[in-house]
Design an enzyme around this catalytic site. Structure first.
Site, PDB file in Angstrom:
ATOM      1  CB  CYS A  91      59.376  55.214  37.120  1.00 34.43           C
ATOM      2  SG  CYS A  91      57.614  54.402  36.707  1.00 34.43           S
ATOM      3  CB  CYS A 150      55.354  54.024  39.847  1.00 35.57           C
ATOM      4  SG  CYS A 150      56.811  52.691  40.244  1.00 35.57           S
ATOM      5  CE  LYS A 179      44.907  18.998  60.087  1.00 34.08           C
ATOM      6  NZ  LYS A 179      44.870  20.063  58.972  1.00 34.08           N
ATOM      7  CB  SER A 225      37.581  16.284  58.689  1.00 37.41           C
ATOM      8  OG  SER A 225      37.628  16.548  57.138  1.00 37.41           O
TER       9      SER A 225
END
Length: 659
Positions: A389, A386, A103, A79
């Site tokens: 609906c 919902c 990167k 790293s």
């Protein structure tokens, strides 16, 4: 000779032509044009010694592995130390020249070449030990499988998936808990697949950023830029880079920053490395990081704003997503006023309320996100019903996260998305039905399911109330619906929207059940999973779908309107189990696609290029010197005319009136 622009262009063009023919049943060029360009590409490959992975002159075979074997890296994949300060980048360079590059945000992969051939590909893993993914790497869109270097060469780079491809792949995943959070996660899962056919379907790209193997002699490299130039000459796509010094690095970082929003490949910062390789290596390393390079992470630009509301958006999967609406702020050069929240768990952690002061930013400088809520009044609650609906919502848990779901299968939000699939070309091919028009039909209660479309002719007068619909548009729509009644069974099965079942799967299912509309829904999990390309998971999806009485009733209602083309699955025939390549014009079939369908329906396969696996090349010009004919002769593969093919089918199968 280096890889030329012409070779790259020809490779991409012919690859596109192959995919159009094989996957979309369309032709974007004549066979004459294809063969001419193929020969030109072949000559360029022989001259340069480079063959790209997506070249039609090579085909990577698909293979399913039981597990990915491990491999210890000869040189650890370390790293880099990180900074968010451009001043620190300038200080890092001091009086040296550096190379600044993207990167990439994907999965690091190490490629090994020997004698000019790709022999091994390994993931970074833990830096010491990775997993061998050679078969998968061979399906990447842009890596060379052959290069004009006969020694040992190791190339490190990043495998990535485009944002545009990521959106398409994620949209196709039905289960909201299974969707990928970002392209990096998708790329990681894709590169490490046990079945490299899945990897091939997801368009993985590779960008090289390091070269090892040429360390001595006249070919050794003194600088990183010379390495990158050499990698490009070998046919590799190299990370975008530019040389910088301690003064020019400021403008270079700003230029990269401005380019982020238009970049289709995911990045999470920049890398700065000393251009002088010997100098960089002489610095050694700390206990954790090499001293020759440093990573620059974007310092997120943040802004404070106030929450106005949370909008809950229902999708075709039933998932209800929270979207935070706030007072507009300027971030990374654009005005932002909304940010999606990944799931219900994150929403609850934010404890959002009206007027709350929140800090917002753009993840990777692109996607608006809420970093923190400074006031947390929690006055905004998840809806109990919902928003589309009004059905009672439920909370599902998966992988320690909560998701808000609408369980109503007849929710218009689900219905419209299902209908969008139903009317597409590969399904019922009903022209003139956009998503907006489907929404209007649903809102006017003219349709509530797919089969209702075939009753619209009885409600013609009501169609004129749709905004923008006149006599011609109404008639065109009804004619298109009527035309769609004449259809193949596989298109109907695909149109049902069974999770995970694409058109190719639908074809395999229909063939396995002898094209019987009733039989295709009567199989067991073991029956479906035994079909090539289905497997256990999709088999369960099929059984679950046809176990629902509503789905069965809708399917049978659809069948009552349709005229299904009658086909027979032929298991023992001249065609079954053989691989054909078709080139040139056809006379006895209406077009090459019809001939291809004829072969596939009888258990054969059609490939785009001749290989040692090909059984027959069908070409009415048997004596031509086309590239396919040449290749067939070299491999000892029979070249037959269309008449020869038809005659063989009649002789073996007894089809006197097969056409």
């Amino acid at each position: 000779m280096a890889l030329s622009k012409k070779q790259t262009e020809l490779t991409n063009l012919l690859d596109k032509a192959c995919r159009a023919y094989e996957q979309e049943n369309t032709e974007i060029m004549t066979n004459y044009e294809y063969d001419k360009l193929y020969d030109e590409l072949k000559a360029l490959e022989e001259e340069s010694g480079i063959v790209l992975a997506n070249s039609p002159t090579v085909k990577a075979g698909y293979e399913v592995l039981g597990s990915l074997p491990k491999f210890r890296h000869e040189k650890p994949c370390l790293s880099l130390d990180k900074t968010k300060s451009v001043d620190e980048l300038s200080s890092f360079l001091n009086d040296k020249i550096g190379v600044l590059s993207w990167k990439m945000d994907g999965l690091t992969v190490v490629l090994s070449y020997s004698g000019g051939e790709l022999v091994r590909a390994v993931t970074r893993g833990n830096g010491e030990v990775g997993e061998i993914i050679t078969n998968n790497a061979r399906t990447f869109k842009n890596i060379p499988l052959k290069i004009p270097f006969r020694g040992e060469l190791t190339i490190r780079g990043e495998a990535v998936i485009k944002y545009s491809d990521f959106e398409i792949i994620n949209e196709a995943i039905e289960d909201p808990s299974k969707k990928y959070k970002n392209p990096r996660n998708l790329c990681s899962g894709t590169v490490r697949q046990l079945n490299n056919e899945i990897t091939a379907s997801r368009s993985v790209f590779f960008f090289a950023f390091s070269l090892e193997g040429i360390t001595e002699g006249p070919d050794a490299f003194a600088t990183v830029t010379s390495q990158y130039e050499y990698l490009s000459s070998l046919g590799f796509d190299v990370v975008e880079y530019r040389p910088v010094d301690r003064n020019s690095v400021y403008k270079a970082v700003e230029d990269y920053k401005q380019a982020v929003s238009s970049n289709d490949f995911p990045t999470d910062g920049l890398v700065l490395i000393y251009d002088d390789i010997a100098y960089g290596e002489s610095l050694g390393m700390t206990s954790k990081f090499p001293r020759n390079a440093i990573a620059f992470k974007w310092k997120d630009e943040t802004a404070l704003t106030k929450v106005i509301d949370v909008v809950w958006q229902a999708s075709r999967t039933g998932l209800i997503n929270p979207v935070v609406v706030f007072e507009p702020v300027l971030l990374e050069g654009t005005t932002v006023a909304r940010a999606s929240v990944h799931n219900l768990s994150v929403f609850e952690e934010l404890a959002l309320g009206y007027g709350d002061v929140v800090e917002v930013y753009k993840a990777n400088m692109i996607i608006p996100q809420i970093a923190v809520n400074h006031t947390k009044t929690a006055t905004i609650k998840a809806p109990e019903f919902c928003p589309v609906c009004n059905h009672t919502t439920v909370v599902n848990k998966s992988d320690n996260a909560k998701f808000l779901i609408c369980p109503n299968e007849t929710c218009p939000a689900k219905t419209v998305k299902k209908l969008v699939l139903f009317v597409t070309r590969d399904a019922m091919n009903i022209e003139g039905l956009s998503e907006a028009t489907l929404e209007k039909l649903i809102n006017m209660s003219l349709i509530s399911c797919a089969s209702d479309l075939y009753e619209l002719k009885n409600r013609k007068d009501e169609l004129y109330f749709i905004e923008g619909f006149k006599e011609k548009s109404v008639n065109n729509l009804l004619e298109s619906i009527e035309k769609s009644k004449n259809v193949n069974l596989e298109n109907v099965i695909y149109a049902l929207g069974i999770p995970g079942i694409g058109l190719s799967n639908a074809k395999a299912i229909c063939k396995a059940f002898n094209y019987s509309p009733e039989a295709v829904m009567s199989g067991s999990i073991s029956d479906y999973s035994a079909i090539d390309g289905i497997g256990d998971i999709l088999a369960v999806n099929i059984v679950d779908y046809f176990s629902d009485e509503k789905n069965v009733n809708e399917y049978r209602r659809l069948l009552s309107y349709l005229n299904i083309s009658v086909k027979e699955s032929v298991k023992d025939s001249f065609v079954a189990g053989k691989i054909f390549v078709i080139t040139g014009s056809v006379n006895m079939f209406s077009n090459r696609n019809e001939l291809k369908s004829f072969i596939e329906e009888r258990g054969g396969k059609v490939a785009s290029s001749v290989s040692n696996k090909t059984d027959y090349l069908i070409n009415n010009d048997v004596t031509s010197s086309s590239s396919k004919n040449k290749k067939a002769r070299e491999l000892g593969i029979a070249i037959i005319s269309e008449q020869d093919f038809v005659q063989s089918c009649q002789n073996v199968d007894g089809y006197d009136n097969m056409l």
